[in-house]
Scaffold this active site. Structure first.
Site, PDB file in Angstrom:
ATOM      1  N   ASP A 140      21.372 -30.498  58.091  1.00  0.00           N
ATOM      2  CA  ASP A 140      21.308 -29.043  58.162  1.00  0.00           C
ATOM      3  C   ASP A 140      22.576 -28.515  57.493  1.00  0.00           C
ATOM      4  O   ASP A 140      22.634 -28.290  56.295  1.00  0.00           O
ATOM      5  CB  ASP A 140      21.180 -28.646  59.641  1.00  0.00           C
ATOM      6  CG  ASP A 140      20.968 -27.167  59.862  1.00  0.00           C
ATOM      7  OD1 ASP A 140      21.680 -26.383  59.254  1.00  0.00           O
ATOM      8  OD2 ASP A 140      20.096 -26.784  60.671  1.00  0.00           O
ATOM      9  N   GLY A 142      25.339 -30.330  57.482  1.00  0.00           N
ATOM     10  CA  GLY A 142      26.027 -31.516  56.987  1.00  0.00           C
ATOM     11  C   GLY A 142      27.147 -32.019  57.876  1.00  0.00           C
ATOM     12  O   GLY A 142      27.723 -33.064  57.607  1.00  0.00           O
TER      13      GLY A 142
HETATM   14  P1  IMP Z   1      24.115 -30.673  60.833  1.00  0.00           P
HETATM   15  O1  IMP Z   1      25.297 -31.331  61.447  1.00  0.00           O
HETATM   16  O2  IMP Z   1      24.226 -29.190  60.791  1.00  0.00           O
HETATM   17  O3  IMP Z   1      23.749 -31.248  59.477  1.00  0.00           O
HETATM   18  O4  IMP Z   1      22.923 -30.905  61.812  1.00  0.00           O
HETATM   19  C1  IMP Z   1      22.346 -32.101  61.886  1.00  0.00           C
HETATM   20  C2  IMP Z   1      21.782 -32.424  63.243  1.00  0.00           C
HETATM   21  O5  IMP Z   1      21.371 -31.263  63.972  1.00  0.00           O
HETATM   22  C3  IMP Z   1      20.540 -33.233  63.007  1.00  0.00           C
HETATM   23  O6  IMP Z   1      20.858 -34.602  63.053  1.00  0.00           O
HETATM   24  C4  IMP Z   1      19.630 -32.801  64.111  1.00  0.00           C
HETATM   25  O7  IMP Z   1      19.830 -33.622  65.234  1.00  0.00           O
HETATM   26  C5  IMP Z   1      20.061 -31.394  64.441  1.00  0.00           C
HETATM   27  N1  IMP Z   1      19.209 -30.407  63.739  1.00  0.00           N
HETATM   28  C6  IMP Z   1      19.528 -29.620  62.694  1.00  0.00           C
HETATM   29  N2  IMP Z   1      18.508 -28.841  62.326  1.00  0.00           N
HETATM   30  C7  IMP Z   1      17.504 -29.160  63.167  1.00  0.00           C
HETATM   31  C8  IMP Z   1      16.143 -28.683  63.305  1.00  0.00           C
HETATM   32  O8  IMP Z   1      15.643 -27.819  62.558  1.00  0.00           O
HETATM   33  N3  IMP Z   1      15.427 -29.240  64.306  1.00  0.00           N
HETATM   34  C9  IMP Z   1      15.916 -30.194  65.147  1.00  0.00           C
HETATM   35  N4  IMP Z   1      17.164 -30.674  65.050  1.00  0.00           N
HETATM   36  C10 IMP Z   1      17.947 -30.158  64.069  1.00  0.00           C
END
Ligand code: IMP
Ligand code: MG
Length: 228
Positions: A140, A142
């Protein structure tokens, strides 16, 4: 280990058509209207995961074994299917290890949020001097993969860390910090690019709901945001 891979499938906002028959009935109780739409039907997931299995098998053809480090909980279904897809493609043997990373806990992210803590726990293996394929459900902003990768290399001594994610969220108007963060590491294998909505299913949750579904859906973000 230099790998370049950029053949991602982009999912349109209204989802992919399921060619296998009539519109999929989720057969779940959704009186609260939590489900928005089916974004990726089961058949499309299977086709794409098989293709990823072939690509990974080819990339690592000269290795005897691949160590998959599966990010819990969201990647467990994807990783199980991916291991079998690599086997079907005649690739190297796969060993599974797991790491628990929680970024958002039970809630959804706030708009433009970049500073959440990534909590790492329950690493099931010593990764020192090993080549790791880190498998996550979705990238999402990162934060999760950036921090996991850094810690695996700099703190825990992994020799190399390649990254495979089922979904890559195309953010609407990401703040510069997010764009900058995401440019700091390479995602080697991606299943689908999805729009900037909250998704669930196929192991991925919305407030712990929907991990059991065989397809990827988008959910009503307000329902999950305001639920405590
Ligand atoms: P980031 O750290 O913002 O890249 O978020 C990554 C983590 O957030 C992922 O490994 C998911 O566990 C969770 N995540 C982000 N977006 C979603 C979504 O749309 N649905 C469910 N989990 C999400
Ligand atoms: Mg996750």
């Amino acid at each position: 280990m230099a790998i370049s891979y950029k053949k991602t499938v982009r999912v349109p906002m209204n989802g992919l058509k399921d060619e296998s028959g009539p519109p999929v009935d989720l057969r779940i109780n959704d009186r609260q209207n939590r489900v928005d739409t089916i974004l990726i039907p089961e058949s499309a997931l299977h086709r794409r995961v098989s293709a990823l299995g072939r690509e990974i098998a080819e990339t690592f053809a000269d290795m005897e074994e691949i160590t998959m480090l599966v990010v819990l909980k969201g990647a467990f279904v994807f990783a199980a299917d991916l291991g079998r897809a690599i086997y079907e493609a005649g690739g190297p043997a796969v060993t599974y290890d797991f790491i628990r990373a929680s970024t958002y806990g039970g809630d959804l992210k706030g708009a433009g949020e970049t500073a959440r803590k990534v909590k790492i726990s329950a690493l099931t293996a010593d990764v020192k001097d090993r080549d790791i394929l880190l498998v996550d459900d979705i990238i999402d902003q990162g934060l999760t993969l950036y921090h996991l990768r850094r810690q695996l290399i700099h703190k825990l001594g992994a020799r190399s860390v390649s990254i495979c994610t089922l979904l890559d969220k195309l953010l609407d108007d990401p703040p510069t910090e997010v764009t900058e963060l995401r440019s700091r590491f390479n995602v080697d294998f991606t299943g689908f690019e999805v729009p900037d909505v909250w998704v669930a299913g196929y192991g991925v949750d919305a407030g712990e709901d929907f991990r059991f579904l065989p397809c990827i859906i988008s959910v009503d973000e307000d329902f999950y945001r305001w639920r405590t």
